[in-house]
Design a protein around this motif. Structure first.
Motif, PDB file in Angstrom:
ATOM      1  N   HIS A  68     -73.472 -60.605  -9.526  1.00 11.24           N
ATOM      2  CA  HIS A  68     -72.304 -60.631 -10.426  1.00 11.24           C
ATOM      3  C   HIS A  68     -72.668 -60.386 -11.885  1.00 11.24           C
ATOM      4  CE1 HIS A  68     -70.534 -62.208  -6.820  1.00 11.24           C
ATOM      5  NE2 HIS A  68     -71.238 -63.313  -6.900  1.00 11.24           N
ATOM      6  N   ARG A  69     -73.845 -59.804 -12.130  1.00 12.97           N
ATOM      7  CA  ARG A  69     -74.245 -59.446 -13.489  1.00 12.97           C
ATOM      8  C   ARG A  69     -74.622 -57.962 -13.489  1.00 12.97           C
ATOM      9  NH1 ARG A  69     -75.680 -64.590 -12.468  1.00 12.97           N
ATOM     10  NH2 ARG A  69     -75.246 -66.154 -14.050  1.00 12.97           N
ATOM     11  N   ILE A  70     -73.630 -57.126 -13.747  1.00 15.04           N
ATOM     12  CA  ILE A  70     -73.799 -55.665 -13.702  1.00 15.04           C
ATOM     13  C   ILE A  70     -74.508 -55.273 -12.393  1.00 15.04           C
ATOM     14  CG2 ILE A  70     -74.379 -53.609 -15.037  1.00 15.04           C
ATOM     15  CD1 ILE A  70     -74.551 -55.109 -17.480  1.00 15.04           C
ATOM     16  N   ALA A  71     -73.954 -55.755 -11.303  1.00 14.54           N
ATOM     17  CA  ALA A  71     -74.545 -55.517  -9.985  1.00 14.54           C
ATOM     18  C   ALA A  71     -73.849 -54.328  -9.311  1.00 14.54           C
ATOM     19  CB  ALA A  71     -74.401 -56.758  -9.112  1.00 14.54           C
ATOM     20  N   ASP A  72     -74.637 -53.350  -8.895  1.00 12.32           N
ATOM     21  CA  ASP A  72     -74.076 -52.216  -8.167  1.00 12.32           C
ATOM     22  C   ASP A  72     -73.592 -52.663  -6.797  1.00 12.32           C
ATOM     23  OD1 ASP A  72     -74.559 -49.082  -9.065  1.00 12.32           O
ATOM     24  OD2 ASP A  72     -75.693 -50.536 -10.237  1.00 12.32           O
ATOM     25  N   VAL A  73     -72.361 -52.338  -6.484  1.00 11.58           N
ATOM     26  CA  VAL A  73     -71.793 -52.682  -5.177  1.00 11.58           C
ATOM     27  C   VAL A  73     -71.896 -51.495  -4.224  1.00 11.58           C
ATOM     28  CG1 VAL A  73     -69.705 -53.382  -3.945  1.00 11.58           C
ATOM     29  CG2 VAL A  73     -70.216 -54.364  -6.200  1.00 11.58           C
ATOM     30  N   LYS A 118     -69.418 -62.029 -14.058  1.00 11.25           N
ATOM     31  CA  LYS A 118     -69.945 -63.041 -14.977  1.00 11.25           C
ATOM     32  C   LYS A 118     -69.502 -62.786 -16.416  1.00 11.25           C
ATOM     33  CE  LYS A 118     -72.856 -66.540 -15.822  1.00 11.25           C
ATOM     34  NZ  LYS A 118     -72.741 -66.709 -17.263  1.00 11.25           N
ATOM     35  N   ALA A 119     -68.956 -61.600 -16.707  1.00 17.53           N
ATOM     36  CA  ALA A 119     -68.451 -61.302 -18.051  1.00 17.53           C
ATOM     37  C   ALA A 119     -67.120 -62.028 -18.232  1.00 17.53           C
ATOM     38  CB  ALA A 119     -68.278 -59.801 -18.231  1.00 17.53           C
ATOM     39  N   THR A 120     -67.190 -63.287 -18.679  1.00 14.96           N
ATOM     40  CA  THR A 120     -66.010 -64.138 -18.737  1.00 14.96           C
ATOM     41  C   THR A 120     -65.437 -64.287 -20.139  1.00 14.96           C
ATOM     42  OG1 THR A 120     -67.422 -66.093 -18.914  1.00 14.96           O
ATOM     43  CG2 THR A 120     -66.715 -65.453 -16.696  1.00 14.96           C
ATOM     44  N   ASN A 121     -65.896 -63.462 -21.088  1.00 17.13           N
ATOM     45  CA  ASN A 121     -65.306 -63.463 -22.428  1.00 17.13           C
ATOM     46  C   ASN A 121     -65.368 -62.037 -22.972  1.00 17.13           C
ATOM     47  OD1 ASN A 121     -67.924 -63.121 -23.963  1.00 17.13           O
ATOM     48  ND2 ASN A 121     -68.349 -65.080 -22.956  1.00 17.13           N
ATOM     49  N   PRO A 122     -64.614 -61.741 -24.027  1.00 23.75           N
ATOM     50  CA  PRO A 122     -64.549 -60.361 -24.519  1.00 23.75           C
ATOM     51  C   PRO A 122     -65.895 -59.784 -24.942  1.00 23.75           C
ATOM     52  CG  PRO A 122     -62.713 -61.623 -25.385  1.00 23.75           C
ATOM     53  CD  PRO A 122     -63.611 -62.606 -24.693  1.00 23.75           C
ATOM     54  N   ALA A 123     -66.763 -60.597 -25.548  1.00 26.12           N
ATOM     55  CA  ALA A 123     -68.057 -60.069 -25.992  1.00 26.12           C
ATOM     56  C   ALA A 123     -68.895 -59.614 -24.804  1.00 26.12           C
ATOM     57  CB  ALA A 123     -68.806 -61.124 -26.796  1.00 26.12           C
ATOM     58  N   ALA A 124     -68.885 -60.389 -23.737  1.00 26.10           N
ATOM     59  CA  ALA A 124     -69.638 -60.003 -22.542  1.00 26.10           C
ATOM     60  C   ALA A 124     -69.046 -58.757 -21.907  1.00 26.10           C
ATOM     61  CB  ALA A 124     -69.643 -61.153 -21.535  1.00 26.10           C
ATOM     62  N   ALA A 125     -67.717 -58.691 -21.871  1.00 24.10           N
ATOM     63  CA  ALA A 125     -67.076 -57.504 -21.300  1.00 24.10           C
ATOM     64  C   ALA A 125     -67.389 -56.260 -22.123  1.00 24.10           C
ATOM     65  CB  ALA A 125     -65.569 -57.725 -21.216  1.00 24.10           C
ATOM     66  N   VAL A 131     -66.043 -47.853 -11.769  1.00 24.61           N
ATOM     67  CA  VAL A 131     -65.024 -48.890 -11.664  1.00 24.61           C
ATOM     68  C   VAL A 131     -65.730 -50.217 -11.922  1.00 24.61           C
ATOM     69  CG1 VAL A 131     -63.458 -50.116 -10.118  1.00 24.61           C
ATOM     70  CG2 VAL A 131     -63.530 -47.618 -10.103  1.00 24.61           C
ATOM     71  N   LEU A 132     -65.382 -50.855 -13.025  1.00 20.51           N
ATOM     72  CA  LEU A 132     -66.143 -52.001 -13.525  1.00 20.51           C
ATOM     73  C   LEU A 132     -65.288 -53.267 -13.543  1.00 20.51           C
ATOM     74  CD1 LEU A 132     -68.665 -53.200 -14.981  1.00 20.51           C
ATOM     75  CD2 LEU A 132     -67.596 -52.461 -17.138  1.00 20.51           C
ATOM     76  N   LEU A 133     -65.707 -54.247 -12.757  1.00 20.47           N
ATOM     77  CA  LEU A 133     -65.125 -55.584 -12.850  1.00 20.47           C
ATOM     78  C   LEU A 133     -65.889 -56.352 -13.924  1.00 20.47           C
ATOM     79  CD1 LEU A 133     -63.247 -57.863 -11.692  1.00 20.47           C
ATOM     80  CD2 LEU A 133     -65.191 -58.503 -10.240  1.00 20.47           C
ATOM     81  N   ALA A 134     -65.316 -56.416 -15.116  1.00 21.41           N
ATOM     82  CA  ALA A 134     -65.876 -57.179 -16.239  1.00 21.41           C
ATOM     83  C   ALA A 134     -64.687 -57.808 -16.957  1.00 21.41           C
ATOM     84  CB  ALA A 134     -66.671 -56.272 -17.176  1.00 21.41           C
ATOM     85  N   PRO A 135     -64.095 -58.845 -16.372  1.00 23.50           N
ATOM     86  CA  PRO A 135     -62.737 -59.265 -16.754  1.00 23.50           C
ATOM     87  C   PRO A 135     -62.559 -59.776 -18.163  1.00 23.50           C
ATOM     88  CG  PRO A 135     -63.319 -60.074 -14.570  1.00 23.50           C
ATOM     89  CD  PRO A 135     -64.585 -59.569 -15.206  1.00 23.50           C
ATOM     90  N   GLY A 136     -63.632 -60.260 -18.817  1.00 24.06           N
ATOM     91  CA  GLY A 136     -63.482 -60.803 -20.161  1.00 24.06           C
ATOM     92  C   GLY A 136     -62.744 -62.118 -20.200  1.00 24.06           C
ATOM     93  N   CYS A 137     -62.499 -62.700 -19.024  1.00 26.90           N
ATOM     94  CA  CYS A 137     -61.717 -63.924 -18.902  1.00 26.90           C
ATOM     95  C   CYS A 137     -62.311 -64.799 -17.806  1.00 26.90           C
ATOM     96  CB  CYS A 137     -60.261 -63.615 -18.534  1.00 26.90           C
ATOM     97  SG  CYS A 137     -59.310 -62.739 -19.790  1.00 26.90           S
ATOM     98  N   TYR A 177     -66.279 -67.430 -10.998  1.00 24.00           N
ATOM     99  CA  TYR A 177     -66.570 -66.006 -11.200  1.00 24.00           C
ATOM    100  C   TYR A 177     -67.289 -65.410  -9.997  1.00 24.00           C
ATOM    101  CZ  TYR A 177     -71.520 -66.902 -12.233  1.00 24.00           C
ATOM    102  OH  TYR A 177     -72.838 -67.258 -12.146  1.00 24.00           O
ATOM    103  N   ALA A 178     -68.086 -66.217  -9.286  1.00 23.07           N
ATOM    104  CA  ALA A 178     -68.794 -65.705  -8.115  1.00 23.07           C
ATOM    105  C   ALA A 178     -67.812 -65.355  -7.000  1.00 23.07           C
ATOM    106  CB  ALA A 178     -69.816 -66.728  -7.629  1.00 23.07           C
ATOM    107  N   HIS A 179     -66.822 -66.207  -6.799  1.00 21.92           N
ATOM    108  CA  HIS A 179     -65.794 -65.930  -5.792  1.00 21.92           C
ATOM    109  C   HIS A 179     -65.040 -64.651  -6.148  1.00 21.92           C
ATOM    110  CE1 HIS A 179     -61.694 -67.205  -3.912  1.00 21.92           C
ATOM    111  NE2 HIS A 179     -62.375 -66.464  -3.062  1.00 21.92           N
ATOM    112  N   ARG A 180     -64.741 -64.475  -7.425  1.00 22.33           N
ATOM    113  CA  ARG A 180     -64.058 -63.264  -7.876  1.00 22.33           C
ATOM    114  C   ARG A 180     -64.919 -62.033  -7.618  1.00 22.33           C
ATOM    115  NH1 ARG A 180     -62.318 -63.484 -14.023  1.00 22.33           N
ATOM    116  NH2 ARG A 180     -64.579 -63.561 -14.291  1.00 22.33           N
TER     117      ARG A 180
END
Length: 495
Positions: free
Chosen positions: A353-358, A371-378, A466-472, A481-484
């Motif tokens: 869950h940290r820039i992991a290729d699916v 794991k990008a759970t805030n805007p700076a990480a996203a 296609v990037l899941l980096a929700p910022g939230c 975040y792991a479940h997501r």
């Protein structure tokens, strides 16, 4: 929170602020929260002989219920369910200490009441620090808005490569208390500390510590960005050997300037640019140390190359390189060899869950950075790719997205929005990137992530990410975040 002597009925019995590993008999402790750190605190206090009451407004389920039962067998008074944390015990059960779990805001009534009574309120981390035995393992502390876990795990890998018995503990997962109370002592601990934990910690004295970066986050908990940054800065207080700061983030250097440290402690910068004396940085593709070498005015030591950080998916993203430089600086402050830095980083594998290729399907690459759970990480994640269909939204925690959208708009092929606070992201997109197509996906009868992935794929072109980096945060629709991230990966694999 001060450590004032308690008054009134709460003053009888030993003063917990004076105790170490000796018997805590007579101490009456309230532990707020029955999560990982709360359980560790309650279990340890019971072992030391304290009277323990555990409160949590949530009824424990599954493994948490089993832990509650075990604590009850050991002698704890377990009070769970709605309203359980509305007030502290009184009379003969009045506490002399409160240990709070990280997620409990200072505005929680039970903590406000504790402050009013003059009780010490500690994090599990503060309790752990006070319970260290003689010749205790030094702590190398890591905090920051983003990159904490990666940096701590890199640091642990480096320390182990130097033959040290190390552990990555704290906010990374394993409570610090477990490591501190381990009967087989460690040589050194790599400790990840959140702003929540630091808020309730006052006496830590890390051998070396770093604030990786400071961006607005958890404003709903701290009340302001100033308070949030001040909590982060506590990790520098009483630092012994080195305060490691981010040259690219002046706020971290200011926190070093503001800190009261042990005499002789040095300020050490890490940078993605050329390092000056007293810094660790990059000389082309070489990680170079000009901080912990003889004659640092003219010499540098090679700690490895960017190739040592690469993964099968490709070169490390810039923010991952920065994390590696910070980890190297902390390790070098502890006296670790150049070779151990290289070997530790070379053998390091990031968590899921940290820039992991699916997968890559029909020339579209799907990447999980849940794991990008805030805007700076996203934003850091978005900057790692040229053209992105961004999956964003969830619980914004008081954050805004205007700076992110204004900076990343050239990277955005399209956006798929989910979650409670998706309107916060949508409004920023309307203001700063109105040309970017947006699809909102609401909860429904069919699997949410299947519909999200379908929507994102419809916006993507060949070669896009296609990037899941929700910022939230994720808890409005997922357990964490792991479940997501797992739900996203499963939906991609079902295509």
């Amino acid at each position: 929170m001060g450590l004032r002597p308690v008054t009134g009925s709460a003053s009888s019995g030993p003063d917990p602020t004076t105790l170490g590993r000796e018997s805590w008999e007579g101490v009456r402790a309230v532990v707020a929260g029955l999560g990982v750190s709360g359980y560790a605190a309650a279990d340890t206090l019971l072992f030391l002989g304290a009277d323990v009451t555990v409160v949590d407004d949530v009824e424990p389920q599954g493994a948490a219920a089993e832990k509650a039962t075990l604590l009850e067998i050991l002698g704890a008074d377990i009070r769970t369910g709605a309203g359980s944390s509305s007030s502290l015990p009184t009379g003969p059960s009045a506490p002399t200490l409160v240990v709070t779990s990280p997620g409990w805001s200072p505005s929680t009534p039970i903590l406000v009441e504790a402050a009013g009574r003059g009780l010490p309120v500690w994090s599990e981390v503060e309790l752990a620090w006070r319970l260290r035995g003689e010749d205790a393992a030094p702590w190398l502390g890591v905090t920051g808005t983003n990159g904490k876990t990666t940096t701590v795990q890199m640091l642990d890998a480096i320390l182990r490569a130097d033959g040290l018995r190390s552990a990555a503990v704290g906010n990374v997962g394993r409570p610090v208390l477990e490591a501190v109370m381990d009967p087989e002592p460690y040589d050194v601990l790599a400790v990840e500390l959140s702003s929540y934990q630091l808020h309730w910690s006052s006496s830590l004295s890390c051998r070396a510590s770093t604030v990786l970066n400071v961006a607005p986050d958890h404003l709903d908990w701290h009340g302001s960005h100033v308070a949030y940054a001040a909590a982060k800065g506590r990790i520098y207080q009483h630092a012994q050997v080195a305060c490691v700061y981010n040259v690219q983030d002046p706020a971290t250097e200011q926190l070093v300037v503001d800190a009261e440290v042990v005499e002789g402690c040095r300020a050490i910068g890490f940078t993605l640019g050329l390092p000056g004396p007293g810094m660790i940085g990059l000389v082309e593709d070489v990680m170079a140390d000009r901080a912990f070498v003889v004659d640092r005015q003219s010499n540098a030591a090679e700690l490895g190359t960017l190739a040592d950080l690469a993964t099968p998916a490709g070169p490390a993203a810039p923010h991952v390189v920065a994390d590696a430089l910070a980890a190297a600086a902390l390790a070098r402050a502890h006296g670790v060899s150049q070779r151990a830095v290289r070997d530790g980083l070379r053998g390091f594998s990031p968590d899921a869950h940290r820039i992991a290729d699916v997968a890559t399907i029909d020339a579209i690459r799907y990447v999980d950075d849940s794991k990008a759970t805030n805007p700076a990480a996203a934003l850091a994640s978005l900057r790692s790719f040229d053209h992105v269909v961004w999956i964003a939204g969830g619980l914004a925690k008081g954050a805004t997205f205007d700076d992110l959208v204004g900076t990343a708009r050239e990277h955005l092929r399209g956006v798929v929005l989910i979650g409670t606070d998706r309107d916060v992201v949508r409004d920023a997109l309307r203001r700063h990137a109105p040309e970017v197509p947006v699809i909102e996906v609401l909860n429904g009868e069919t699997d949410l992530m299947d519909r999200v992935v379908d929507a994102a794929t419809s916006l993507a072109r060949s070669g896009d990410v296609v990037l899941l980096a929700p910022g939230c945060a994720s808890m409005d629709q997922f357990r964490d975040y792991a479940h997501r991230g797992d739900a996203f990966a499963d939906a991609v694999r079902r295509r």
